[in-house]
Design an enzyme around this catalytic site. Structure first.
Site, mmCIF file in Angstrom:
data_model
loop_
_atom_site.group_PDB
_atom_site.id
_atom_site.type_symbol
_atom_site.label_atom_id
_atom_site.label_comp_id
_atom_site.label_asym_id
_atom_site.label_seq_id
_atom_site.Cartn_x
_atom_site.Cartn_y
_atom_site.Cartn_z
ATOM 1 N N CYS A 128 3.041 8.614 1.282
ATOM 2 C CA CYS A 128 3.486 7.720 2.356
ATOM 3 C C CYS A 128 3.735 6.362 1.722
ATOM 4 O O CYS A 128 2.820 5.780 1.130
ATOM 5 C CB CYS A 128 2.407 7.635 3.442
ATOM 6 N N CYS A 169 -2.848 1.870 8.368
ATOM 7 C CA CYS A 169 -1.780 1.260 7.575
ATOM 8 C C CYS A 169 -1.931 -0.259 7.563
ATOM 9 O O CYS A 169 -2.044 -0.896 8.598
ATOM 10 C CB CYS A 169 -0.482 1.717 8.230
ATOM 11 N N CYS A 200 5.267 -6.644 8.052
ATOM 12 C CA CYS A 200 6.234 -6.153 9.035
ATOM 13 C C CYS A 200 6.358 -7.185 10.141
ATOM 14 O O CYS A 200 5.381 -7.845 10.491
ATOM 15 C CB CYS A 200 5.769 -4.814 9.624
ATOM 16 N N GLU A 255 0.831 -1.215 0.000
ATOM 17 C CA GLU A 255 0.000 0.000 0.000
ATOM 18 C C GLU A 255 0.858 1.255 0.000
ATOM 19 O O GLU A 255 1.924 1.273 0.607
ATOM 20 C CB GLU A 255 -0.793 0.083 1.310
ATOM 21 N N CYS A 278 3.817 -4.524 16.491
ATOM 22 C CA CYS A 278 3.128 -3.501 17.292
ATOM 23 C C CYS A 278 1.643 -3.873 17.397
ATOM 24 O O CYS A 278 1.017 -4.229 16.400
ATOM 25 C CB CYS A 278 3.302 -2.115 16.666
ATOM 26 N N CYS A 300 -1.317 -2.427 15.048
ATOM 27 C CA CYS A 300 -0.999 -2.234 13.636
ATOM 28 C C CYS A 300 -1.421 -3.416 12.776
ATOM 29 O O CYS A 300 -1.067 -4.566 13.050
ATOM 30 C CB CYS A 300 0.504 -1.999 13.514
#
Ligand code: SF4
Length: 347
Positions: free
Chosen positions: A105, A333, A112, A92, A116, A119
């Site tokens: 962005c 995100c 990832c 994205e 976290c 997220c």
């Protein structure tokens, strides 16, 4: 799989072209097609011989990112792009239009691994890091699509940039190079959840970019509950790395702080945060957390956000509430990519 030709610096391209038995100046022409004219295919390069294009095509691909989906906000025109990579993965990127500039962005990894808790990007781990060419192409494809020159870049999409260190540094050097889009390094922000050794290394790169630390908590205990990386590096170590970054680069830092209702948004949290960062040349960005369905964090209401901001201001901390862009589209995100993956797998 062949490498994306955009990943080559001008010097690397020159070496390759000499290997093919061609004159070195051809590298300048090809580099210009790729990084200024934003060509999507070797066929577009009208002043390059067929033989040279054939040699390049043997070793590299020139395919741009495939636009899988574009969501446009009816509120502010923000566009969220879902891009397809040649290996079938999707990433994205977001384009935001402000009054006098626009900002992109970008993602730095497919997924990832940092974990976290708030997220969506991390829910399936990290598939792989993006190459410099793929990150450049996020910006190029958006600029081509919107027809507007990109002036600011934030590397805050999916992925931990410092976990893809060499490619990020190469990307920054190439996108800011005068032979390419020539975007000022001062208009580039790279975020990190706090990988301390890489933060020290970055400070030595002689770049002028802004480093944004995802802080999100005023003490180690609360940070550990939100961000597993806090088990590896204490706030003391992370803050020392931030101070070093400022000392070495003279660049003011940004602290990102996602406000989670009842978790890190009390007056006591604000006071503790102010104490933690006092004296550092930095700016705090408050972001009411974007809820994702996989976890039950709630965003702080605007009353709590404003209270938190006022408390910090009283303690002489530079702070703003991040303006929300594209709140009517899959905002958080990693959400758009996840939705796409669920739909493709029939979940
Ligand atoms: S917030 Fe950033 S570092 Fe943390 S899991 Fe998400 S993408 Fe990774």
């Amino acid at each position: 799989m062949k490498e994306n030709i955009r990943t080559l610096t001008k010097e690397e391209l020159k070496e390759k072209i000499v290997e093919y038995g061609e004159k070195p100046f051809r590298a300048g022409q090809i580099y210009d097609w790729l990084h200024v004219k934003l060509a999507r295919s070797l066929d577009d390069m009208s002043n390059v011989s067929k033989a040279l294009k054939a040699s390049l095509a043997e070793d590299y691909h020139c395919d741009g990112l495939k636009i899988v989906e574009v969501q446009t906000s009816a509120i502010d025109g923000t566009k969220k792009f879902l891009f397809g990579l040649p290996d079938g993965n999707v990433i994205e990127s977001v384009w935001m239009k402000y009054k006098s500039w626009d900002s992109v962005c970008i993602s730095s990894q497919v997924g990832c691994k940092m974990g976290c808790k708030f997220c969506a990007s991390t829910l399936d781990g990290c598939v792989r890091s993006l190459t410099a060419g793929e990150m450049l192409d996020e910006v190029y494809t958006i600029q081509k699509y919107t027809g507007e020159r990109v002036s600011n870049i934030v590397v805050m999409g999916s992925g931990e940039p410092m976990d893809n260190y060499d490619n990020i540094v190469k990307f920054v050097r190439m996108i800011s190079n005068e032979d390419g889009l020539h975007i000022s390094q001062r208009n580039i922000t790279v975020s990190t959840c706090g990988l301390v050794p890489q933060m020290y290394k970055l400070a030595e790169e002689k770049l002028e970019i802004t480093l944004a630390l995802s802080l999100h908590a005023p003490n180690d205990e609360k940070r550990k509950a939100l961000m597993p990386i806090a088990n590896k590096y204490s706030l003391k170590e992370v803050i020392a790395a931030c101070k070093n970054y400022f000392e070495k680069t003279g660049r003011r830092l940004t602290f990102e702080y996602a406000l989670v209702a009842g978790n890190n948004d009390s007056d006591k949290d604000a006071a503790e945060l102010a104490e933690l960062i006092k004296g550092i040349n930095a700016h705090v960005n408050l972001i009411p957390v974007n809820p994702i369905k996989e976890c039950n964090f709630k965003r702080s209401d605007m009353g709590a956000v404003n209270r938190f901001k006022n408390k910090l201001e009283k303690m002489r901390i530079n702070v703003t509430i991040r303006r929300e862009m594209g709140s009517d589209i899959d905002g958080a995100c990693g959400q758009l990519r996840r939705k796409h993956m669920e739909e493709s797998s029939g979940c």
